[in-house]
Scaffold this motif. Structure first.
Motif, short mmCIF file in Angstrom:
data_model
loop_
_atom_site.label_atom_id
_atom_site.label_comp_id
_atom_site.label_asym_id
_atom_site.label_seq_id
_atom_site.Cartn_x
_atom_site.Cartn_y
_atom_site.Cartn_z
N LEU A 172 0.91 -1.06 -0.11
CA LEU A 172 0.04 0.02 0.15
C LEU A 172 1.28 1.29 0.13
N THR A 173 0.80 2.22 -1.76
CA THR A 173 1.75 2.90 -1.14
C THR A 173 0.53 4.16 -1.68
N PHE A 174 0.80 5.20 -0.77
CA PHE A 174 0.61 6.66 -0.78
C PHE A 174 2.22 8.01 -1.68
N THR A 175 0.86 8.33 -2.20
CA THR A 175 1.95 8.82 -3.13
C THR A 175 1.71 10.89 -2.89
N ASP A 176 2.49 11.65 -3.11
CA ASP A 176 2.45 13.06 -2.55
C ASP A 176 2.67 13.45 -4.16
N PHE A 177 2.38 12.80 -5.49
CA PHE A 177 2.55 13.30 -7.06
C PHE A 177 1.79 12.48 -7.62
N ILE A 178 1.51 12.72 -8.57
CA ILE A 178 0.38 12.14 -9.03
C ILE A 178 1.20 10.49 -10.47
N MET A 179 0.97 9.94 -10.38
CA MET A 179 1.26 8.56 -10.53
C MET A 179 1.03 7.99 -12.30
N PHE A 180 -0.52 8.10 -11.98
CA PHE A 180 -1.27 7.65 -13.05
C PHE A 180 -2.28 8.73 -14.29
N GLU A 181 -1.38 9.19 -14.78
CA GLU A 181 -2.12 10.83 -15.72
C GLU A 181 -3.08 10.22 -15.89
N GLY A 182 -3.63 9.72 -16.74
CA GLY A 182 -5.22 8.89 -17.47
C GLY A 182 -6.06 8.46 -16.73
N SER A 183 -5.80 8.60 -15.26
CA SER A 183 -7.66 8.51 -14.43
C SER A 183 -7.40 9.72 -13.26
N GLN A 184 -8.25 10.37 -12.99
CA GLN A 184 -8.70 10.94 -12.54
C GLN A 184 -9.20 9.98 -11.19
N GLU A 185 -9.30 9.23 -11.04
CA GLU A 185 -8.87 8.21 -9.03
C GLU A 185 -8.19 8.21 -8.69
N PRO A 186 -8.37 8.36 -7.33
CA PRO A 186 -6.78 8.59 -6.48
C PRO A 186 -6.38 7.23 -6.27
N ILE A 187 -7.11 5.79 -6.14
CA ILE A 187 -6.96 5.32 -5.04
C ILE A 187 -6.40 3.75 -6.57
N SER A 188 -5.98 3.34 -7.32
CA SER A 188 -5.75 2.01 -7.60
C SER A 188 -5.25 0.70 -7.62
N ARG A 189 -5.07 -0.25 -7.48
CA ARG A 189 -4.84 -1.73 -7.23
C ARG A 189 -4.94 -2.57 -8.42
N PHE A 190 -3.81 -3.29 -8.00
CA PHE A 190 -2.82 -4.30 -9.33
C PHE A 190 -2.44 -5.51 -8.82
N ARG A 191 -3.63 -6.32 -9.60
CA ARG A 191 -3.09 -7.44 -9.54
C ARG A 191 -2.90 -8.12 -10.72
N LEU A 192 -1.83 -10.01 -10.73
CA LEU A 192 -1.99 -10.34 -12.30
C LEU A 192 -3.37 -11.14 -12.35
N ILE A 193 -3.15 -10.80 -13.73
CA ILE A 193 -4.89 -11.44 -14.25
C ILE A 193 -4.18 -11.10 -16.36
N GLU A 194 -5.21 -12.10 -16.28
CA GLU A 194 -4.48 -12.61 -18.05
C GLU A 194 -4.52 -11.28 -18.87
N ARG A 195 -3.83 -10.79 -19.78
CA ARG A 195 -3.65 -9.70 -20.46
C ARG A 195 -4.65 -9.15 -20.70
N ASP A 196 -6.20 -10.14 -21.76
CA ASP A 196 -6.58 -9.81 -22.91
C ASP A 196 -8.09 -10.06 -22.75
N ARG A 197 -8.14 -11.63 -21.40
CA ARG A 197 -9.66 -11.87 -20.79
C ARG A 197 -9.73 -11.89 -19.90
N PHE A 198 -8.34 -10.86 -18.71
CA PHE A 198 -8.79 -10.28 -17.53
C PHE A 198 -9.02 -11.61 -16.49
#
Length: 308
Positions: free
Chosen positions: A118-144
């Protein structure tokens, strides 16, 4: 009242990673990870709890707090104030290391417990999203299709969190507001004071309850971060200026090259027109076009000009 800035290492560790932080950290993680009901955290162990007097030697511009939940899941909580090179890779490396080092040689892989970074950043990481919270896991690229949730990366981008006090509905919103804004508040707002764990967190960063030595440590860390941030901004501005200058010079060179090319073409056209003029009384239009490279319209205009 005046409060420490939770985004600095001293305050962050004091609130979430020191002795006595356990109840605060349980509430904080339940809110941020959105754990409720049967999934709610009821107990955890802070790994290597930070002793406040030991903070003198800290040199890094990031901090992390490690905890093991009652169900065995490992959590790494980090506050990153500067967007430095390699930051994204370090987050992934730390999560993978926390996952892999749970086992000693010969132990069964089924003993591995999930890890959340869990990482809090005092800067913007993902320019393409307006949501402040993002969560990532290992998923299949095309079929998710989800491969595993054993390693999860979660980011909270503080600049994207823009809710004001009167708009804080959930305890998650209140905790994020606390992390982002506590250092600029002069009193504990009622909407935050109504949450006992947040009220306790404020007491941990109340400057009035700290020694001169503790405050000096905090102020030095804050000033260091300000200087580092200023250095990064200056480097970025110089890089932009250098790029602009290089771009202008490249543009000037391209302009000079285009001018030379246009001059060459004009010279060739002038020569072709001169040759064509001398051939008007000798050859027909088609032959002149073939010999000079001029088009039919240009040759016709030459004949009309000669008649005049």
């Amino acid at each position: 009242m005046r409060f420490l800035d939770v985004k600095t290492d001293y305050a962050f560790k004091r609130v979430f990673g020191s002795e006595g932080s356990k109840p605060v950290l349980i509430s904080f993680l339940n809110a941020i990870l959105n754990y409720q009901g049967e999934y709610a955290i009821v107990d955890l162990t802070i790994v290597d709890p930070y002793q406040i007097p030991m903070l003198m030697g800290m040199k890094d511009t990031y901090v992390d707090v490690k905890a093991v939940l009652g169900n065995g899941k490992h959590v790494i909580i980090e506050m990153q104030v500067l967007n430095v090179a390699g930051f994204e890779k370090r987050i992934l490396h730390n999560a993978a290391k926390e996952y892999a080092t749970q086992l000693v040689k010969g132990e069964d892989y089924t003993l591995l417990n999930p890890v959340i970074a869990l990482t809090f950043t005092d800067f913007i990481m993902f320019e393409g999203s307006q949501e402040p919270i993002s969560r990532f896991r290992l998923i299949e690229r095309d079929r998710f299709i989800e491969y595993s949730d054993d390693v999860e990366l979660m980011f909270v981008e503080l600049p994207k969190f823009t809710l004001e006090l009167n708009a804080l509905d959930s305890i998650q919103d209140k905790w994020i507001f606390f992390v982002k804004n506590a250092g600029s508040l002069e009193y504990i707002p009622d909407t935050l004071a109504s949450v006992p764990s947040i009220n306790e967190a404020f007491s941990l960063i109340n400057e009035a309850a700290m020694s001169r030595e503790e405050l000096e440590i905090q102020f030095k860390r804050r000033d260091f971060i300000i200087l580092q941030r200023g250095s990064l901004k200056l480097a970025e501005e110089r890089g932009v200026e250098k790029g602009r200058e290089e771009g202008l010079e490249e543009g000037r060179e391209e302009g000079r090259e285009e001018g030379r090319e246009e001059g060459r073409k004009l010279g060739e056209l002038t020569k072709a027109l001169e040759v064509a003029s001398n051939l008007l009384d000798i050859l027909d239009d088609a032959s002149i076009v073939s010999m000079t490279g001029l088009n039919d319209e240009q040759v016709k205009l030459l004949r009309l000009a000669k008649k005049r």
